[in-house]
Scaffold this motif. Structure first.
Motif, mmCIF file in Angstrom:
data_model
loop_
_atom_site.group_PDB
_atom_site.id
_atom_site.type_symbol
_atom_site.label_atom_id
_atom_site.label_comp_id
_atom_site.label_asym_id
_atom_site.label_seq_id
_atom_site.Cartn_x
_atom_site.Cartn_y
_atom_site.Cartn_z
ATOM 1 N N VAL A 141 -4.958 -0.032 -3.764
ATOM 2 C CA VAL A 141 -5.698 -0.366 -4.984
ATOM 3 C C VAL A 141 -7.125 -0.819 -4.676
ATOM 4 O O VAL A 141 -8.065 -0.351 -5.319
ATOM 5 C CB VAL A 141 -4.926 -1.407 -5.820
ATOM 6 C CG1 VAL A 141 -5.736 -1.865 -7.014
ATOM 7 C CG2 VAL A 141 -3.600 -0.819 -6.270
ATOM 8 N N PRO A 142 -7.359 -1.705 -3.696
ATOM 9 C CA PRO A 142 -8.752 -2.102 -3.416
ATOM 10 C C PRO A 142 -9.649 -0.914 -3.046
ATOM 11 O O PRO A 142 -10.794 -0.842 -3.481
ATOM 12 C CB PRO A 142 -8.623 -3.086 -2.245
ATOM 13 C CG PRO A 142 -7.242 -3.645 -2.390
ATOM 14 C CD PRO A 142 -6.408 -2.506 -2.908
ATOM 15 N N VAL A 188 -10.375 1.003 -6.276
ATOM 16 C CA VAL A 188 -11.360 0.274 -7.084
ATOM 17 C C VAL A 188 -12.754 0.444 -6.495
ATOM 18 O O VAL A 188 -13.720 0.671 -7.223
ATOM 19 C CB VAL A 188 -10.975 -1.221 -7.181
ATOM 20 C CG1 VAL A 188 -12.102 -2.044 -7.789
ATOM 21 C CG2 VAL A 188 -9.701 -1.392 -7.977
ATOM 22 N N ARG A 189 -12.858 0.367 -5.179
ATOM 23 C CA ARG A 189 -14.158 0.526 -4.512
ATOM 24 C C ARG A 189 -14.734 1.912 -4.788
ATOM 25 O O ARG A 189 -15.908 2.052 -5.132
ATOM 26 C CB ARG A 189 -13.996 0.302 -3.003
ATOM 27 C CG ARG A 189 -15.296 0.274 -2.240
ATOM 28 C CD ARG A 189 -15.087 -0.009 -0.745
ATOM 29 N NE ARG A 189 -14.219 -1.149 -0.503
ATOM 30 C CZ ARG A 189 -12.992 -1.081 0.008
ATOM 31 N NH1 ARG A 189 -12.464 0.079 0.338
ATOM 32 N NH2 ARG A 189 -12.281 -2.169 0.201
ATOM 33 N N ARG A 190 -13.906 2.943 -4.688
ATOM 34 C CA ARG A 190 -14.386 4.308 -4.945
ATOM 35 C C ARG A 190 -14.830 4.462 -6.403
ATOM 36 O O ARG A 190 -15.864 5.073 -6.691
ATOM 37 C CB ARG A 190 -13.297 5.328 -4.610
ATOM 38 C CG ARG A 190 -13.206 5.646 -3.128
ATOM 39 C CD ARG A 190 -12.280 6.835 -2.877
ATOM 40 N NE ARG A 190 -10.902 6.550 -3.248
ATOM 41 C CZ ARG A 190 -10.006 5.986 -2.431
ATOM 42 N NH1 ARG A 190 -10.367 5.657 -1.214
ATOM 43 N NH2 ARG A 190 -8.777 5.775 -2.840
ATOM 44 N N THR A 191 -14.053 3.919 -7.320
ATOM 45 C CA THR A 191 -14.403 4.009 -8.739
ATOM 46 C C THR A 191 -15.704 3.268 -9.025
ATOM 47 O O THR A 191 -16.566 3.768 -9.765
ATOM 48 C CB THR A 191 -13.263 3.446 -9.606
ATOM 49 O OG1 THR A 191 -12.082 4.195 -9.332
ATOM 50 C CG2 THR A 191 -13.588 3.539 -11.083
ATOM 51 N N ALA A 192 -15.871 2.093 -8.445
ATOM 52 C CA ALA A 192 -17.098 1.322 -8.644
ATOM 53 C C ALA A 192 -18.304 2.051 -8.068
ATOM 54 O O ALA A 192 -19.375 2.084 -8.692
ATOM 55 C CB ALA A 192 -16.958 -0.055 -8.006
ATOM 56 N N GLU A 193 -18.156 2.654 -6.904
ATOM 57 C CA GLU A 193 -19.267 3.404 -6.308
ATOM 58 C C GLU A 193 -19.631 4.607 -7.166
ATOM 59 O O GLU A 193 -20.817 4.908 -7.343
ATOM 60 C CB GLU A 193 -18.905 3.840 -4.884
ATOM 61 C CG GLU A 193 -18.864 2.682 -3.905
ATOM 62 C CD GLU A 193 -18.254 3.047 -2.566
ATOM 63 O OE1 GLU A 193 -17.709 4.162 -2.424
ATOM 64 O OE2 GLU A 193 -18.313 2.198 -1.652
ATOM 65 N N ILE A 213 0.836 -1.198 0.000
ATOM 66 C CA ILE A 213 0.000 0.000 0.000
ATOM 67 C C ILE A 213 0.874 1.251 0.000
ATOM 68 O O ILE A 213 0.610 2.206 -0.729
ATOM 69 C CB ILE A 213 -0.961 0.012 1.204
ATOM 70 C CG1 ILE A 213 -2.037 -1.039 1.000
ATOM 71 C CG2 ILE A 213 -1.594 1.384 1.395
ATOM 72 C CD1 ILE A 213 -2.958 -1.211 2.172
ATOM 73 N N GLU A 214 1.920 1.215 0.793
ATOM 74 C CA GLU A 214 2.821 2.366 0.849
ATOM 75 C C GLU A 214 3.497 2.602 -0.506
ATOM 76 O O GLU A 214 3.646 3.737 -0.952
ATOM 77 C CB GLU A 214 3.876 2.122 1.929
ATOM 78 C CG GLU A 214 4.744 3.312 2.219
ATOM 79 C CD GLU A 214 5.682 3.030 3.379
ATOM 80 O OE1 GLU A 214 6.892 3.271 3.207
ATOM 81 O OE2 GLU A 214 5.203 2.565 4.430
#
Length: 53
Positions: free
Chosen positions: A22-23, A26-31, A16-17
């Motif tokens: 990424v997850p 992806v969650r924000r983009t999907a929402e 992550i650092e």
């Protein structure tokens, strides 16, 4: 991922650092896509077509 989870998963925390969460991205983009589809598919103002005589 909370700070406690990061301490329990140092490899994941390092990814992550280095590469970002990424997850979460992806969650924000999907929402966002879900909201846009909801607006595009909103037929609440649609009226039935008139019958031809």
């Amino acid at each position: 991922m909370s700070s406690t989870d990061q301490a329990d998963a140092p490899i994941y925390a390092g990814l992550i650092e280095g590469r970002g969460d990424v997850p979460a991205d992806v969650r924000r983009t999907a929402e966002q896509a879900w909201r846009e589809v909801g607006r595009a598919m909103d037929f609440s103002d649609a009226r039935p077509a008139r019958a031809y005589s």
